[in-house]
Design an enzyme around this catalytic site. Structure first.
Site, PDB file in Angstrom:
ATOM      1  N   LYS A 183      69.231 -91.862 -13.968  1.00  0.00           N
ATOM      2  CA  LYS A 183      70.396 -92.747 -13.798  1.00  0.00           C
ATOM      3  C   LYS A 183      70.873 -93.313 -15.130  1.00  0.00           C
ATOM      4  O   LYS A 183      72.072 -93.492 -15.322  1.00  0.00           O
ATOM      5  CB  LYS A 183      70.064 -93.879 -12.825  1.00  0.00           C
TER       6      LYS A 183
ATOM      7  N   LYS B 287      70.201 -82.885  -5.506  1.00  0.00           N
ATOM      8  CA  LYS B 287      70.093 -83.473  -4.159  1.00  0.00           C
ATOM      9  C   LYS B 287      71.441 -84.051  -3.702  1.00  0.00           C
ATOM     10  O   LYS B 287      72.256 -84.452  -4.544  1.00  0.00           O
ATOM     11  CB  LYS B 287      68.979 -84.523  -4.110  1.00  0.00           C
TER      12      LYS B 287
ATOM     13  N   LYS C 103      74.867 -90.177  -2.837  1.00  0.00           N
ATOM     14  CA  LYS C 103      76.063 -91.010  -2.667  1.00  0.00           C
ATOM     15  C   LYS C 103      76.863 -91.060  -3.958  1.00  0.00           C
ATOM     16  O   LYS C 103      78.055 -91.340  -3.950  1.00  0.00           O
ATOM     17  CB  LYS C 103      75.654 -92.451  -2.313  1.00  0.00           C
TER      18      LYS C 103
END
Ligand code: TYM
Length: 338
Positions: A113, A196, A199
């Site tokens: 991230k 994956k 969102k």
């Protein structure tokens, strides 16, 4: 010993098929055999990656409603927002003081991230796994059902529990078990079978939202990436074919069949045949969820009732744990008012 489930979803966007198949479906089935179940909408975690906070209120409502629509019984389980229980952040602080930085430096999700821009990543994102450990340990959860991407975080929660017990020389916390489903632990992006479903992916076509209408669902499956090879006769033939494996895995999950059975039925055919059948199965499977979700989103008083009931129980359990934690840390007890 009371068995207890704790799990949660970050309200950072539209809830998707990966959250449902990888996590929530498992929560529902596990709830039948475990004494107490708490499902949190982890709104404070959402702030670690938010560009601004404008969507947090609506996303929190969406996730709460989705839990119920996906089959969590709000009168048998407790559904609550993390920010309604101040004990999470208090316990996280105590854990901050005993967690070595080296443990956090190993967390792959932070690396993913924060990317190359680590200097600009916020402190909350770095400390995220400590708050997650507090979410779990505050309730002395015995079982933590999550998708595969969260396994490392649950393992860290075990390490933190152990470190805390050593620090206070007392077994305050039991070690929680991560529970990862055998199938669907990692639903992949429809655009890239090596990533994956998430969102945060910029492409809406990479994921199926639980609120997608039937036409949108059909378009997303039609546009889903596949390869040129025909469908093999068994799951062994899907090795190194990530997109094919993902679509057949999704079909297996929503039609309650094994991957091998699907391969036998479609052996030698192209993906367009499978995509048509998968679309129908997905539409059938998700229709009742979408309908219930839409109804609940319009019923603010019912959602508020569910969240208030959940927060009451969560605060009750949190108070018991925090008294024990504060006393084990020899914090000076608050004098009773004179
Ligand atoms: P989050 O919000 O990213 O995802 C919620 C749950 O959905 C699972 N999941 C998936 N499973 C299979 N395939 C996918 N593509 C997929 N994407 C998401 C996740 O594994 C997760 O179980 N850190 C957590 C939230 C959290 C939490 C907790 C979970 C905070 N505190 C305490 C359990 C216990 C997260 O970011 O999940």
């Amino acid at each position: 010993m009371t068995t207890r489930i704790l799990s949660g979803v970050r309200p950072t966007g539209n809830i998707h098929l990966g959250n449902y198949l990888g996590a929530i479906q498992n929560w529902v089935s596990m709830s039948h055999n475990i004494d107490e179940h708490l499902f949190c909408i982890v709104d404070q975690h959402a702030l670690t990656t938010a560009e601004d906070a404008s969507d947090l209120y609506n996303h929190t409502r969406l996730i709460a409603a989705a839990y119920v629509a996906c089959g969590i019984d709000p009168d048998k389980s407790y559904i609550f927002a993390q920010s309604h229980v101040p004990g999470h952040t208090e316990l996280a602080w105590y854990f901050n003081c005993i967690t070595p930085l080296g443990w956090l430096n190993r967390m792959t999700q932070f690396k993913d991230k924060a990317g190359k821009n680590k200097e600009h990543a916020n402190l909350g994102l770095y400390a995220y796994p400590v708050l997650m450990a507090a979410d779990i340990l505050l309730y002395k959860a015995t079982h933590v059902p999550v998708g595969e991407d969260q396994k490392q975080h649950v393992e860290l929660a075990r390490d933190i529990a152990h470190a805390f017990n050593n620090f206070v020389k007392c077994d305050v916390f039991t070690l929680p078990e991560p529970v990862i489903p055998e199938q669907n632990a990692r639903i992949m992006s429809l655009r890239d079978g090596t990533k994956k479903m998430s969102k945060s992916d910029i492409s809406d076509y990479s994921r199926i939202h639980l609120l997608d209408d039937e036409d949108t669902l059909a378009i997303k499956i039609r546009k889903a990436k596949t390869d040129m090879d025909p469908i093999p006769d068994s799951k062994e033939g899907l090795v190194d074919r990530p997109e094919a494996k993902n679509l057949i895995g999704i079909y297996a999950a929503v039609s309650n069949q094994t991957v091998d059975a699907i391969c036998t039925t479609f052996e030698g055919q192209t993906f367009s045949a499978l995509k048509a059948t998968l679309t129908d199965a997905l539409i059938e499977h998700l229709r009742p969820i979408r309908e219930k979700l839409t109804l609940l989103l319009d019923d603010k008083s019912e959602l508020d009732r569910i969240l208030a009931r959940g927060a009451d129980r969560a605060n009750e359990l949190a108070a018991i744990s925090l008294n024990e934690v504060r006393s084990s840390l020899n914090l000076y007890p608050r004098p009773k008012g004179q």
